[in-house]
Design a protein around this motif. Structure first.
Motif, PDB file in Angstrom:
ATOM      1  N   SER A 783       0.845  -1.205   0.000  1.00 37.36           N
ATOM      2  CA  SER A 783       0.000   0.000   0.000  1.00 37.36           C
ATOM      3  C   SER A 783       0.866   1.235   0.000  1.00 37.36           C
ATOM      4  O   SER A 783       0.482   2.280  -0.512  1.00 37.36           O
ATOM      5  N   GLU A 865       5.780   5.241  17.451  1.00 37.63           N
ATOM      6  CA  GLU A 865       5.565   4.076  16.593  1.00 37.63           C
ATOM      7  C   GLU A 865       6.545   2.948  16.895  1.00 37.63           C
ATOM      8  O   GLU A 865       6.175   1.781  16.941  1.00 37.63           O
ATOM      9  N   TYR A 874       1.215   2.963  14.287  1.00 40.05           N
ATOM     10  CA  TYR A 874       2.169   2.771  13.195  1.00 40.05           C
ATOM     11  C   TYR A 874       1.975   3.899  12.197  1.00 40.05           C
ATOM     12  O   TYR A 874       1.031   4.680  12.308  1.00 40.05           O
ATOM     13  N   ASN A 876       0.968   5.206   8.640  1.00 41.77           N
ATOM     14  CA  ASN A 876       0.163   4.657   7.546  1.00 41.77           C
ATOM     15  C   ASN A 876       0.649   5.199   6.202  1.00 41.77           C
ATOM     16  O   ASN A 876       1.417   6.146   6.153  1.00 41.77           O
ATOM     17  N   PRO A 877       0.226   4.559   5.098  1.00 41.74           N
ATOM     18  CA  PRO A 877       0.780   4.930   3.792  1.00 41.74           C
ATOM     19  C   PRO A 877       0.602   6.401   3.448  1.00 41.74           C
ATOM     20  O   PRO A 877       1.360   6.937   2.642  1.00 41.74           O
ATOM     21  N   LEU A 880      -0.216   9.334   7.961  1.00 45.97           N
ATOM     22  CA  LEU A 880      -0.893   9.489   9.245  1.00 45.97           C
ATOM     23  C   LEU A 880      -0.229   8.588  10.274  1.00 45.97           C
ATOM     24  O   LEU A 880       0.219   7.492   9.964  1.00 45.97           O
ATOM     25  N   ALA A 882      -1.166   6.307  12.825  1.00 41.94           N
ATOM     26  CA  ALA A 882      -2.430   5.625  13.113  1.00 41.94           C
ATOM     27  C   ALA A 882      -2.432   5.048  14.517  1.00 41.94           C
ATOM     28  O   ALA A 882      -1.380   4.705  15.056  1.00 41.94           O
TER      29      ALA A 882
END
Lengths: 1028, 176, 460
Positions: A783, A865, A874, A876-877, A880, A882
């Motif tokens: 992703s 993270e 973590y 995100n692509p 963000l 998350a």
């Protein structure tokens, strides 16, 4: 769309579906039944939000709002971008209107008081009872009185006609009615109006205790104009007030005037201008100069402690940077001579040539029908004399909002029969015999003309909340009139009455459309706006000038000010507003007394110690808040708390400081004199807790909130190395040289020149010299490879006023629980975004207060993270940071490692109805956003940049298969911000507003020396060099 | 003695391991029969024999994250006239005339903290059957897929590089 | 001639370690195994009280699970405090055992003979106690198993970058090795106990743990082989495990945690507190069971020297920390270390410094080292001090966040106090049982100092 109509049962079914979503997160047994519609309303599709344009009725300003409904439940209110006043912003009080709609303490149906106890009864019986009393009173001419809040259109007309038919009078009364403003303008300009103050155009703005960013007149509109002025970098704001309000905190200069001395300062300035001929030529020059001749700078200095030089300087600045603007008339300055003060300010504006420039009589605020406190008093007298047989109240709470000496409570008891149309059991309603509950503004049709030319409509965004068997106030009035068979042509129902009222408008503005089209268009836009020409005004006469004398024995002046959270107290039963830190003290869930550190030292008290504030009228015990932004001879107390009824959140919380006032009003305008008493302050044994969300206002030179001298900006010398980005070379654009490709130059240089940073690794961030070794290794697969966006924010500290609207917007959007005073005291605030207030320097003349909206920075290289053992948080692509609630085990390591401390932990079960800590008592839980998980105990949570909105926006773009437009996706905080200080968008799009803002010369990153590569870019606050 | 001990040790270890391992894989079998509905609506007849498009009744599926249960009026659209003599249909008309909604029993239930968007999947061109199984052959609808995360993730991973509709492995898309 | 005997001849035991002349091997067995007998009233009272405290601890934990972690005193910014303090404290305790038995074994220092069994037992029980806390302090303990890397249908793995994940491995490894080492060392003595045991259950137990030991030359050969093998295996763990634990903090960028000094600093501290606790355990035992001739003053003195040594190392680490804070570039660090000793938690810091550095100075004097009551109390202080060291490192560092907005102080709640007490009870429960069920002193090894039955005099 027109207001949708479907029957109550359908609505219940919807709720059946809705609750399944709302209960998300609570460990509840599955909702095992699926309840479909019987007949589907054609414009409702489960899972799709619908927006209804309407008007906010939380204060007289009447901003335009868009109300979001899901499955027939209203879940969010936002500002309406097209509205001529608010332009899309909405303040914290407006955001919190939802909690008024779903207030668990709302009256659930008609109630009648029998032997002191409330007893429910049917609408028919209630109306019958009321009708009899009313007709009896009407026939025997004993007098009927109707007291409403600030009503400007159909309801006002209806109330008038009903009262007239019953041989009585209708009174529209607001605690903050700005009587003196209207009166002063009548005397000086021959216009009993509240003019339109154009803050956007003003070069120098001087406010004489008018808190135009908080509660004064139309705060959202004014805040927006203020931001426009700030954007020019050449505006200068001077606050002339004994206590540094939030408005003052945003000003460039604080002139700590002796309470009541504002008028002298205004006249002194006028004198300097006139005598020095600094202003434009005015015909009445001689007369005016004569009128102010007594106010030489030296005299003013003697009377007000404002140094003569400061005064001259102010006057010169004021006259030089034309058009300038002077405003006055805030609650904290409303004294026995407030008309004189405002007249003086008008004079100042006049001699500086601001009339028709920044002070215009075009879109004047519509307070025409509003009764003065004097009028209310005469009603009170006639009530006391038994001249009122039936009293009908609606939308006004005089029993709370008038001081004891006015004797409303006592007079109310004298009235034989009292009817309240209130939807809550507030102090006034509690004193009545019969309650015919009205619908909340969100549930009912209505209209208002809060400013000339702004004909606003309210439409029901949902069927009435089934728990509350209420009716539109208009319908009730009509029904009463009919039940009492009063003479008059009564409309069939409220709706037709309103439509009838709109017929003339249709004639005028219909533009060839038939009425229904016109009406539907109006409903769709939330009203119709017409441009109004400015009424030309001239100086009509100079009133007598007099300085108020504060009565009483004490050595401190008592300053009462309107609470930015509760306005006049009507917001007090909303948990969101109670838990929203006060913009100045950052205190929650209570009342406090502000005193100067030296005064505190004399008394030997520190923050939170108990004080006894004593006046002739009475005394209250309060915790002390030691505040350098206040004069040594002043004690200030916010209004709005200390309710004796009204609901679980407001009742017996804090203190109503009105009880400290002894009889005093402005004879000229009949306004209540809030500034009239001296107080003695002594140490007390005990008072309520002072709960501070932010105990320390010192940022320990951590450089979280940064400033930049205006001079440098104007000279263009502010831009630093590597901060200028040529057009078309925004982040992520191919062909951008690596050193200009933001976020890349802290990464391992293992890529070729043509390498493009994956979206998730992009930030606007560029390290300073302090940062050495790189860490982030971009992921180039899955992703992460396909991601097209990097969501980011830019926050302009120049326009952030600290009003905290964003905070409440976030509570509403993201199902954040209000945890109550005990938890707050233990620092367990759940807010995802907060306004940090840092007082670098607070002293008369030179002060530096900085407001910093702080939320998750969505770091490109986040400390949280790496430490989570289960990947609950973590990257995100789309960049963000998350937080996956249902994966979280609750080690809280992420919070320990977060330098911004923006992560909130669910210490208890705030979402489980069976627990004592449940914070969404029915029907407050109806407000919960079905798109956002309601978190259970033991998990970490934080700002998601409203990922649910991002997904929705991307979805809509996909449906029309196009790219996401800039500005189409917006976070709740950014949407609500009255000054648009928060900009949200996509960093991968070099043309987006956020990309542009993030590469301006004022940008910086909070704690950038930690190399977290934040996704939130701050823009330094420009400060006039003499204040730094 | 020694042997017994050794066997014991090994046995327990293996047992523990198997339990842990299998537990992590447990899925309810697709063959569980669906629940008894207030009106036994035969999907195999409507979707199968009569070949009515799924979206005719569940029109929400392509417009909204939620695939709606059809309002009773939709049923009545046909059954005002069609086979009104059948007892089940009379039950239906009964509900409609009494103005009662039909308490359908939920067949598919995602955990509360998961968000699933029907619109996105339908518009990406997935046939309903891909997840819901051969509904057109089901007399009584039962939960066909396990609805376990692993099941979702597998499909998402397969479509990770799907040129038209790349799926995502981002947790946040379903858990927010 | 086994490697072990070689070692004996290589450096002979000091005369003072000899048991009295003519002390028969049988008497030694009697002396040691007399502990394994039906306990008297004293033991029972202690045990019952212990169980009560444990019960209270469990109630508190139940309460915490039902209501939520909020019942603990935690708050933002102090998200870790009492529980993690306990965790580090007990892991630290667990260190000395392996040190005494394995490391000193490899270094051939014979004074360990008399004390290492107690130390090892303490190690195993210490790890068992420490292991409770990482679970106990989480918001949702029932999902604790997610930290274990096991294949699952979600296709999810734990985050191997997280120091907490490293802990999982470090602690479990340490538990395995230390308990195996403990059991191996136990074999010959368990056999001795087995041969005397009357109670069938006890007999069975000993049969199991003695792995059918018969005492043939072959047995001994393999036994020593295995023992030295495990000793070698356990030795690196002494240093690795507590280093990993220290990285929970050192890996974070929180000022006060972010330091490369932490690993050695923590290991020294661990051994410091561990040895102190061993002394605290030995003194009552040798007194109540009249074993002063087996665990002699010399043994105790050697242990106390170990305390002195580690105390100096810990003190040195403190000074280094302060020097670096003052000398280094980070104003955050400087601010924090000032805050530690003069801020809100100044008292904790001073308790730590006094107990760990100032009081142990007295150990430089022989009379103090050889005076059991004084030594006992001194070691108590050391343990208190070490508990506070962890508290100071964890709580005060967090209480001074980089972003000053959340300035709320942590106060220990009753729940945490109860659970902390419960943890001690949990440890002593095991230990009390151990003392009365398993040979608390290594008969086999002490015998080596005795005169062999064949020869008329002890090993030279």
């Amino acid at each position: 769309m027109s207001e949708f109509v479907f029957n109550r049962r359908d609505f219940l079914k919807l709720v059946g579906v809705g609750v399944a979503g709302a209960a998300a997160g609570c460990a509840k047994p599955p909702a095992d039944k699926l309840i479909p519609y019987l007949v589907a309303p054609e414009d409702i599709l489960p899972g799709v939000p619908y927006w209804y344009a309407s008007t906010c009725r939380e204060c007289p300003a009447g901003c335009g709002v868009l109300i979001k409904a899901r499955e027939g439940r209203v879940i969010k209110i936002e500002g309406q971008p097209e509205h001529p006043l608010s332009h899309g912003g909405l303040c914290s009080r407006g955001q919190a209107a939802l909690q008024g709609l779903y207030d668990p303490d709302r009256v659930r149906g008609p109630l009648v008081k029998e032997s002191g106890a409330w007893k429910p009864l049917s609408w028919d019986d209630a109306l019958k009872l009321a009708g009899e009393k009313l007709s009896a009173a009407a026939q025997s001419k004993q007098g009927v009185a109707i007291v409403t809040g600030h009503e400007t259109a159909s309801l006002a007309a209806l109330a008038k006609s009903v009262a007239a038919a019953a041989g009585g009078s209708a009174l529209a009364w607001e605690p903050f009615g700005h009587e003196s403003l209207r009166e002063a303008n009548r005397r000086t300009f021959g216009q009993a109006q509240v003019p339109f103050h154009d803050f956007a155009k003003a070069g120098t703005t001087v406010t004489f205790g008018a808190d135009f960013l908080e509660t004064w007149l139309s705060p959202v509109r004014q805040a927006r104009d203020y931001a426009a002025m700030r954007a020019r970098h050449d505006g200068f704001v001077i606050a002339v007030e004994p206590r540094l309000s939030l408005t003052g905190a945003n000003a460039d200069q604080w002139v700590a005037v002796r309470p009541g001395g504002e008028m002298a300062v205004a006249l002194g300035m006028a004198r300097v201008i006139l005598s020095g001929n600094l202003g434009p030529a005015v015909s009445e020059h001689a007369a005016l100069l004569d009128a102010v001749s007594g106010f030489t700078p030296e005299v003013v200095e003697r009377d007000t402690d404002v140094p003569a030089d400061t005064l001259r300087e102010m006057a010169q600045r004021f006259a030089k940077s034309r058009p300038s603007l002077a405003v006055a008339g805030g609650i904290s300055t409303q004294s026995e001579h407030s008309v004189a003060l405002i007249a003086a300010v008008n004079l100042l504006n006049y001699v500086a040539g601001n009339l028709g420039q920044t002070v215009r009589f075009d879109r004047t605020l519509n307070l025409d029908g509003l009764a003065s406190f004097g009028d209310l008093q005469s009603l009170i007298h006639s009530m006391a004399d038994g001249k009122v047989a039936v009293l009908i109240t609606h939308g006004a709470n005089p029993a709370y909002a008038t001081p004891a000496w006015a004797g409303f409570g006592a007079a109310l008891e004298k009235v034989p029969f009292r009817i309240s149309l209130s939807s809550t059991l507030d102090e006034t309603a509690a004193g009545t015999d019969l309650i015919l509950p009205s619908l909340h503004a969100i549930e009912s049709l209505g209209d208002a003309e809060t400013a000339r030319g702004v004909h606003a409509l309210l439409q029901p965004a949902m069927q009435r909340v089934p728990a509350f068997d209420a009716r539109p106030a208009g319908d009730t009035l009509l029904a009463l009139a009919k039940a009492a068979n009063l003479k008059g042509a009564w409309a069939a129902d409220w709706t037709s009455h309103v439509k009838a009222q709109w017929k003339p408008l249709h004639q005028r503005l219909g533009a060839g459309r038939d009425f229904d089209t016109f009406w539907n268009d109006a409903i769709r836009n939330g009203g119709v706006w017409e441009d109004v020409a400015a009424t030309p005004v001239r100086w009509t006469g100079t009133p007598a000038f007099a300085t108020p004398q504060l009565k009483g024995a004490g050595d401190l002046a008592l300053v009462l000010y309107a609470s930015p959270n509760f306005y006049d107290g009507r917001g007090a039963n909303k948990a969101w507003l109670q838990e929203l830190p006060d913009p100045t003290s950052k205190a929650v869930w209570g009342t406090w007394a502000e005193i100067h550190p030296e005064t505190a030292a004399k008394l030997g008290v520190a923050n939170g110690d108990a004080l006894k504030v004593e006046t002739e009228a009475g005394s209250v015990n309060l915790p002390a808040y030691v505040y350098p932004g206040i004069r040594k001879d002043v004690v200030a107390i916010p209004l709005g708390q200390g309710h004796s009824a009204y609901g679980r959140y407001a009742k017996d919380r804090g203190v109503n400081a009105l009880s400290l006032l002894s009889p005093a009003e402005d004879g000229a305008s009949g306004a209540l004199a809030y500034l009239s008493a001296k107080a003695r302050v002594t140490k007390a044994a005990k008072a309520m807790d002072l709960v501070l969300a932010q105990p320390l206002k010192d940022q320990r030179d951590r450089e979280l909130a940064q400033v930049i001298p205006v001079a440098a900006l104007l000279a263009g010398t502010a831009s630093q190395e590597g901060m200028k980005v040529e057009a078309g070379t925004g982040p992520g654009t191919p062909g951008t040289p690596p050193q200009l490709r933001p976020g890349l130059n802290t990464e391992p240089m293992k890529h070729g020149a043509d390498y493009q940073t994956p979206a998730h690794a992009v930030t606007a961030y560029e390290p300073d010299e302090k940062v050495r070794t790189p860490r982030a290794i971009p992921v180039d697969s899955g992703s992460y490879k396909h991601a097209k966006h990097r969501w980011a924010m830019a926050i302009d500290l120049a326009s952030c006023t600290g009003c905290s609207a964003c905070v409440v917007a976030c509570y509403a959007e993201n199902n954040i629980p209000a945890v109550g005073p005990e938890m707050m005291k233990r620092g367990r605030e759940m807010a995802w975004i907060r306004i940090e207030r840092y007082e670098e320097k607070v002293a008369p003349g030179r002060h530096d207060v900085r407001h910093l909206p702080m939320m998750c920075q969505h770091c490109g290289d986040a400390p949280c993270e790496t430490v989570c053992p289960v990947y609950a948080t973590y990257h995100n692509p789309e960049g963000l940071n998350a937080q996956i609630y249902n994966r979280c085990v609750g080690t809280r390591y992420c919070s320990n490692n977060c330098p911004y401390k923006v992560r909130a932990f669910n210490w208890f079960d705030y979402s489980a109805p069976e627990k004592a800590t449940f914070s969404f008592p029915e029907p407050l839980n109806w407000q919960l956003n079905p798109d956002v998980t309601v978190r259970s105990k033991g998990v970490m949570e934080k700002c998601t940049m409203c990922v649910q909105r991002i997904l929705e926006g991307k979805g809509n773009a996909k449906d029309e298969n196009r790219a996401v437009r800039d500005g189409e996706i917006n976070t709740a905080c950014a949407q609500s911000c009255p000054t648009q200080a928060i900009v949200f968008g996509d960093l991968m799009d070099p043309e987006s507003r956020v990309s542009k803002a993030s590469h301006g010369e004022r940008r910086y990153w909070a704690l950038n020396e930690l190399n977290t590569k934040p996704g939130v870019t701050y823009l330094k606050k420009p400060v006039a060099s003499e204040t730094t | 003695m020694k042997k017994a001990l050794l066997v014991l040790l090994i046995a327990t270890t293996c047992a523990a391991a198997t339990v842990a391992f299998t537990q992590s894989f447990t899925m309810q079998s697709g063959e569980t029969r669906g629940p008894k509905q207030p009106i036994n609506f035969p999907h195999n007849l409507h979707a199968g024999k009569l070949g009515i498009n799924c979206l005719y009744c569940h029109y929400g599926a392509e417009k909204s994250p939620i695939a709606n249960i059809p309002p009773v009026s939709t049923c009545m659209g046909c059954h005002k006239l069609a086979v009104t003599d059948r007892p089940e249909i009379q039950k239906l008309t009964g509900y409609f005339e009494r103005g009662e909604q039909i308490p359908w029993v939920e067949v598919y239930r995602l955990p509360d903290y998961v968000k699933f968007n029907h619109k996105r999947h339908v518009r990406a061109g997935f046939a309903c059957q891909q997840c819901h199984g051969p509904v057109q052959a089901m007399a009584v609808v039962y939960q066909y897929p396990p609805l376990k995360m692993g099941w979702c993730v597998t499909c998402h991973r397969q479509n990770l590089d799907n040129p038209d509709h790349p799926a995502t492995m981002d947790c946040l898309v379903c858990h927010h | 001639m086994s490697s072990h005997e070689a070692s004996l001849s290589a450096n002979p035991a000091t005369p003072s370690e000899h048991l009295p002349e003519g002390y028969a091997q049988k008497t030694l067995n009697d002396d040691v195994l007399k502990l394994i007998s039906w306990p008297g009233w004293l033991w029972w009272t202690v045990f019952i009280i212990d169980l009560c405290i444990l019960g209270v601890g469990f109630m508190a934990f139940r309460n915490q699970i039902v209501l939520g972690l909020g019942v603990a005193g935690y708050t933002r910014p102090v998200m870790w405090a009492a529980y993690i303090t306990n965790f580090v404290f007990w892991v630290g305790i667990a260190h000395c055992g392996t040190l005494v038995s394995a490391v000193l074994y490899l270094f051939r220092s014979h004074f360990r003979r008399a004390v290492y069994r107690v130390a090892e037992a303490m190690t195993v029980f210490g790890v068992l106690t420490a292991g409770l806390f990482p679970l106990l302090h989480t918001g949702r303990p029932w999902f604790g198993y997610w930290l274990v890397a096991y294949p699952n249908q979600r296709n999810l793995w734990p985050n191997f970058r997280s120091p907490l994940e490293w802990d999982v491995f470090a602690v479990t490894t340490y538990l395995t090795i230390s308990s195996v080492f403990f059991l191996v060392g136990l074999i010959p003595d368990a056999a001795a106990a087995r041969d005397r045991a009357k109670h069938p259950l006890l007999k069975l137990l000993y049969q199991v743990v003695s792995f059918g030991w018969v005492g043939t030359n072959n047995n001994w050969k393999h036994y020593y082989g295995a023992y030295i093998f495990f000793a070698a295996m356990a030795t690196p763990l002494v240093f690795s495990v507590h280093s990993v634990v220290s990285w929970d903090f050192a890996m974070a960028q929180t000022p006060g945690w972010h330091s490369t000094l932490f690993a050695p600093y923590f290991v020294a501290g661990a051994i410091f507190s561990g040895v102190a606790l061993v002394i605290n355990l030995l003194i009552p035992i040798r007194k109540t069971f009249k074993l002063e001739h087996i665990v002699t003053l010399d043994h105790m003195e050697k242990l106390s020297k170990l305390v002195l040594l580690t105390s100096c190392m810990v003190g040195y680490s403190y000074l280094t920390e302060f020097f670096m804070a003052w000398f280094g570039p980070s104003k955050l660090e400087r601010d924090l270390f000032w805050y530690r000793f003069f801020g809100h938690y100044w008292w904790a810091a001073w308790i730590m410094f006094t107990c760990n550095v100032i009081i142990p100075i007295s150990l430089w004097f022989k009379p103090v080292r050889r005076n059991m009551p004084v030594l006992f109390i001194l070691c108590l202080f050391v343990n208190v001090g070490m508990w506070f060291e962890r508290f100071v490192i964890i709580a005060t560092s967090l209480a001074r966040p980089i972003n000053p907005y959340p300035t709320v102080y942590y106060r220990m709640s009753w729940t945490e106090a109860a659970i902390t007490a419960g943890a001690f009870a949990w440890f002593f429960m095991y230990f009390l049982i151990f003392v009365r069920v398993l040979p608390a002193f290594s008969i086999a090894e002490i015998k080596e100092t005795l005169a062999m039955p064949m020869r008329k005099k002890a090993v030279p």
